[in-house]
Design a protein around this motif. Structure first.
Motif, mmCIF file in Angstrom:
data_model
loop_
_atom_site.group_PDB
_atom_site.id
_atom_site.type_symbol
_atom_site.label_atom_id
_atom_site.label_comp_id
_atom_site.label_asym_id
_atom_site.label_seq_id
_atom_site.Cartn_x
_atom_site.Cartn_y
_atom_site.Cartn_z
ATOM 1 N N ARG A 193 -5.733 -3.953 6.590
ATOM 2 C CA ARG A 193 -6.715 -2.866 6.433
ATOM 3 C C ARG A 193 -6.028 -1.517 6.284
ATOM 4 O O ARG A 193 -6.407 -0.697 5.453
ATOM 5 C CB ARG A 193 -7.691 -2.861 7.602
ATOM 6 N N GLN A 227 -5.385 -3.493 1.894
ATOM 7 C CA GLN A 227 -5.358 -4.856 1.360
ATOM 8 C C GLN A 227 -6.516 -5.657 1.960
ATOM 9 O O GLN A 227 -7.054 -5.310 3.006
ATOM 10 C CB GLN A 227 -4.030 -5.540 1.717
ATOM 11 N N SER A 228 -6.856 -6.770 1.325
ATOM 12 C CA SER A 228 -7.884 -7.657 1.837
ATOM 13 C C SER A 228 -7.358 -8.415 3.058
ATOM 14 O O SER A 228 -6.340 -9.119 2.957
ATOM 15 C CB SER A 228 -8.295 -8.664 0.765
ATOM 16 N N PHE A 251 -7.110 -12.170 2.264
ATOM 17 C CA PHE A 251 -5.951 -12.591 1.476
ATOM 18 C C PHE A 251 -4.648 -12.439 2.263
ATOM 19 O O PHE A 251 -3.709 -13.210 2.060
ATOM 20 C CB PHE A 251 -5.906 -11.863 0.144
#
Length: 167
Positions: A56, A60-61, A64
């Motif tokens: 976070r 980024q995801s 993933f």
């Protein structure tokens, strides 16, 4: 299809390629020594909560990141569906559409999603929308005073102790 996990050090280098070790430590709210151990591969991957927090902070995801580091597999992601604990109104149209496509591709969709709509069903839906709802059929009568209530029938009255049941 499961993939082999990316080492934590590789994930960090790919997620923040332009940050120095010191800048990465600041961005992640970690001390420099911890980030140094992460980048050198001297420590194993952190727990899942830390991976989510780091992802976070790096924009980024988290999902993933958990896949990349081996906490989840791509098979876990593929088998995900809308949990029944959530109301459908909490999902966007795009999320609902993706769920419909997923069901069709997985072969788990019902005939409502896979067969042409009959003209009878279309008419039934149109008629249902046009039909008055039960609450629409009740006339508005405003406030009701006690004097406006219908009298109870004698048979409905409970007898008073020592009194006449017909009272």
């Amino acid at each position: 299809m499961a993939t082999s996990p990316t080492p934590w050090s590789e994930y960090l280098k790919r997620a923040a390629p332009d940050l120095s070790q010191a800048d990465l430590a600041v961005a992640l709210g970690q001390n420099d020594a911890t980030v140094s151990r992460w980048l050198s591969g001297k420590t194993q991957r952190p727990d899942a909560d830390t991976i989510v927090a780091v992802a976070r902070k790096l924009g980024q995801s988290p999902v993933f990141a958990l896949i990349a580091t081996g906490y989840l597999t791509t098979d876990d992601l593929a088998s995900t569906s809308v949990p029944k604990a959530y109301g459908l109104d909490e999902y966007t149209d795009l999320e609902l559409s993706k769920e419909i496509v997923r069901r069709i591709e997985a072969g788990s969709a019902t005939e409502a999603l896979t067969e042409p709509i009959s003209s009878e069903l279309i008419q039934e839906v149109l008629d249902e929308k046009a039909a008055p709802k039960p609450e629409d059929e009740i006339p508005y009568i405003g406030r009701i005073a006690k004097k406006d209530l219908p009298e109870k029938r004698a048979a409905d009255k409970k007898p008073r102790v020592g009194g006449d049941p017909a009272d």
